[in-house]
Write a protein that holds these residues in place. Sequence first.
Motif, PDB file in Angstrom:
ATOM      1  N   GLU B  27       0.851  -1.182   0.000  1.00 15.95           N
ATOM      2  CA  GLU B  27       0.000   0.000   0.000  1.00 15.95           C
ATOM      3  C   GLU B  27       0.890   1.237   0.000  1.00 15.95           C
ATOM      4  O   GLU B  27       1.754   1.386   0.859  1.00 15.95           O
ATOM      5  CB  GLU B  27      -0.901  -0.020   1.240  1.00 15.95           C
ATOM      6  N   VAL B  28       0.672   2.090  -0.981  1.00 15.20           N
ATOM      7  CA  VAL B  28       1.411   3.345  -1.060  1.00 15.20           C
ATOM      8  C   VAL B  28       0.396   4.480  -1.038  1.00 15.20           C
ATOM      9  O   VAL B  28      -0.436   4.597  -1.941  1.00 15.20           O
ATOM     10  CB  VAL B  28       2.254   3.431  -2.348  1.00 15.20           C
ATOM     11  N   VAL B  29       0.447   5.266   0.020  1.00 14.82           N
ATOM     12  CA  VAL B  29      -0.526   6.354   0.179  1.00 14.82           C
ATOM     13  C   VAL B  29       0.205   7.679   0.134  1.00 14.82           C
ATOM     14  O   VAL B  29       1.123   7.919   0.922  1.00 14.82           O
ATOM     15  CB  VAL B  29      -1.288   6.209   1.519  1.00 14.82           C
ATOM     16  N   GLU B  30      -0.169   8.520  -0.804  1.00 17.75           N
ATOM     17  CA  GLU B  30       0.357   9.891  -0.848  1.00 17.75           C
ATOM     18  C   GLU B  30      -0.770  10.797  -0.374  1.00 17.75           C
ATOM     19  O   GLU B  30      -1.798  10.908  -1.032  1.00 17.75           O
ATOM     20  CB  GLU B  30       0.784  10.239  -2.275  1.00 17.75           C
ATOM     21  N   THR B  31      -0.563  11.399   0.783  1.00 20.48           N
ATOM     22  CA  THR B  31      -1.665  12.151   1.397  1.00 20.48           C
ATOM     23  C   THR B  31      -1.735  13.579   0.839  1.00 20.48           C
ATOM     24  O   THR B  31      -0.786  14.071   0.230  1.00 20.48           O
ATOM     25  CB  THR B  31      -1.487  12.252   2.931  1.00 20.48           C
ATOM     26  N   GLU B  32      -2.868  14.178   1.102  1.00 17.95           N
ATOM     27  CA  GLU B  32      -3.098  15.577   0.718  1.00 17.95           C
ATOM     28  C   GLU B  32      -1.981  16.472   1.277  1.00 17.95           C
ATOM     29  O   GLU B  32      -1.529  17.411   0.635  1.00 17.95           O
ATOM     30  CB  GLU B  32      -4.447  16.011   1.311  1.00 17.95           C
ATOM     31  N   ALA B  33      -1.540  16.112   2.510  1.00 22.10           N
ATOM     32  CA  ALA B  33      -0.539  16.931   3.190  1.00 22.10           C
ATOM     33  C   ALA B  33       0.877  16.709   2.661  1.00 22.10           C
ATOM     34  O   ALA B  33       1.815  17.367   3.114  1.00 22.10           O
ATOM     35  CB  ALA B  33      -0.580  16.622   4.692  1.00 22.10           C
ATOM     36  N   GLY B  34       1.059  15.749   1.724  1.00 24.35           N
ATOM     37  CA  GLY B  34       2.380  15.549   1.138  1.00 24.35           C
ATOM     38  C   GLY B  34       3.205  14.444   1.783  1.00 24.35           C
ATOM     39  O   GLY B  34       4.388  14.313   1.490  1.00 24.35           O
ATOM     40  N   ASP B  35       2.595  13.662   2.666  1.00 23.47           N
ATOM     41  CA  ASP B  35       3.313  12.515   3.239  1.00 23.47           C
ATOM     42  C   ASP B  35       3.193  11.314   2.310  1.00 23.47           C
ATOM     43  O   ASP B  35       2.184  11.149   1.627  1.00 23.47           O
ATOM     44  CB  ASP B  35       2.700  12.124   4.595  1.00 23.47           C
ATOM     45  N   VAL B  36       4.224  10.491   2.334  1.00 25.72           N
ATOM     46  CA  VAL B  36       4.160   9.216   1.621  1.00 25.72           C
ATOM     47  C   VAL B  36       4.199   8.119   2.680  1.00 25.72           C
ATOM     48  O   VAL B  36       5.106   8.090   3.510  1.00 25.72           O
ATOM     49  CB  VAL B  36       5.349   9.053   0.651  1.00 25.72           C
ATOM     50  N   GLU B  37       3.198   7.253   2.651  1.00 24.64           N
ATOM     51  CA  GLU B  37       3.146   6.155   3.625  1.00 24.64           C
ATOM     52  C   GLU B  37       3.171   4.832   2.869  1.00 24.64           C
ATOM     53  O   GLU B  37       2.335   4.591   1.998  1.00 24.64           O
ATOM     54  CB  GLU B  37       1.847   6.231   4.445  1.00 24.64           C
ATOM     55  N   VAL B  38       4.127   4.011   3.231  1.00 25.77           N
ATOM     56  CA  VAL B  38       4.334   2.757   2.512  1.00 25.77           C
ATOM     57  C   VAL B  38       4.191   1.595   3.482  1.00 25.77           C
ATOM     58  O   VAL B  38       4.820   1.600   4.545  1.00 25.77           O
ATOM     59  CB  VAL B  38       5.761   2.727   1.913  1.00 25.77           C
ATOM     60  N   THR B  39       3.372   0.619   3.132  1.00 24.03           N
ATOM     61  CA  THR B  39       3.268  -0.584   3.955  1.00 24.03           C
ATOM     62  C   THR B  39       3.353  -1.816   3.064  1.00 24.03           C
ATOM     63  O   THR B  39       2.643  -1.902   2.065  1.00 24.03           O
ATOM     64  CB  THR B  39       1.913  -0.644   4.719  1.00 24.03           C
ATOM     65  N   VAL B  40       4.229  -2.729   3.415  1.00 26.15           N
ATOM     66  CA  VAL B  40       4.289  -4.011   2.709  1.00 26.15           C
ATOM     67  C   VAL B  40       4.083  -5.089   3.766  1.00 26.15           C
ATOM     68  O   VAL B  40       4.891  -5.225   4.684  1.00 26.15           O
ATOM     69  CB  VAL B  40       5.653  -4.212   2.010  1.00 26.15           C
TER      70      VAL B  40
END
Lengths: 134, 183
Positions: B27-40
């Motif tokens: 899961e790769v989430v690029e948030t509105e606030a500009g964070d990148v969150e990666v979960t494998v």
Amino acid sequence: MSKLTLEALRKLREAKRNEMARRESDGTAGTILIGMGTCGIAAGARETFDAFVEALAAHPGLKHVAVRQTGCMGLCYAEPTVEIAMPGMPTVLYGRVKAEGVPQIVEEHLLKGRLVSERVLDKPAVDLMKPRKS
Amino acid sequence: MHATLCEHLLDLVQNAVEAGASFVQVEVVETEAGDVEVTVSDNGRGMTPEEARRALDPFASDGRKHPARRVGLGLPFFRQMVEQAGGEFDLRSELGVGTSVFGRYRGDHPDAPPMGEWSDFVVQALVLGEGLEMALIREWRGRRVVIRRSELAEALQGLGDAEALALARRYVGEQEREILGKG
């Protein structure tokens, strides 16, 4: 362009199905195995993989060749490594196959049945190699 | 060190497949606030706390695959990337249950890697583990696309050949453009 849905994808594939059955019974399909461990990835194996997929998919005689990936084959110094098993040919391991080297391998090895000697890392002993039936 | 996030992802998916997982989720989430969150995450064999500690050491390998090898770089590279980009990294693993790798960093940090080609990553991940299920998720500012291996394999009657993979790549690319608002 309208969005490609799963349903549209299914139809695209089905349209080509009869053709596929014919090819498979022909025995013309083979397998391309690309080493994509950390070393392979760093050396450009992802681009090599794509180059094979696109080159083969665009060729009517080769589009049913399987393209797979595996981890490190233990030859990190020679990445990207590519093992090619085509019917009627010895299984050959090529090294240092960057995307730019893919057209030559497709043309020589897959289509003409000739090894690309300068990139061969490993192949069966000469007395085990049989000439390709034409 | 890998150049793009997608290169790291492929490395981590490979770990999951080699850990004997039957399900892998990226899961790769690029948030509105500009964070990148990666979960494998995977449901593979998991690690003991000691093994998990060693997995983060670049100069350690369990030796199962290559007995003489003294490096194992997939996880250390990912951790280094996340930390270099000023982010946080987490590794959770439980023996017999599975492993989850997490990283979060600012997408606009000078040392944050570019995304790389998502569609290429998806296709390359899909051919890795035959018979296992994968969910490859990309989210951009609240818009989400989920690629399931079983769905694609069913629609394409298998992912075995170059033609199927080229079609899959095109499909994933279009899904991606749609969420990025470039469709």
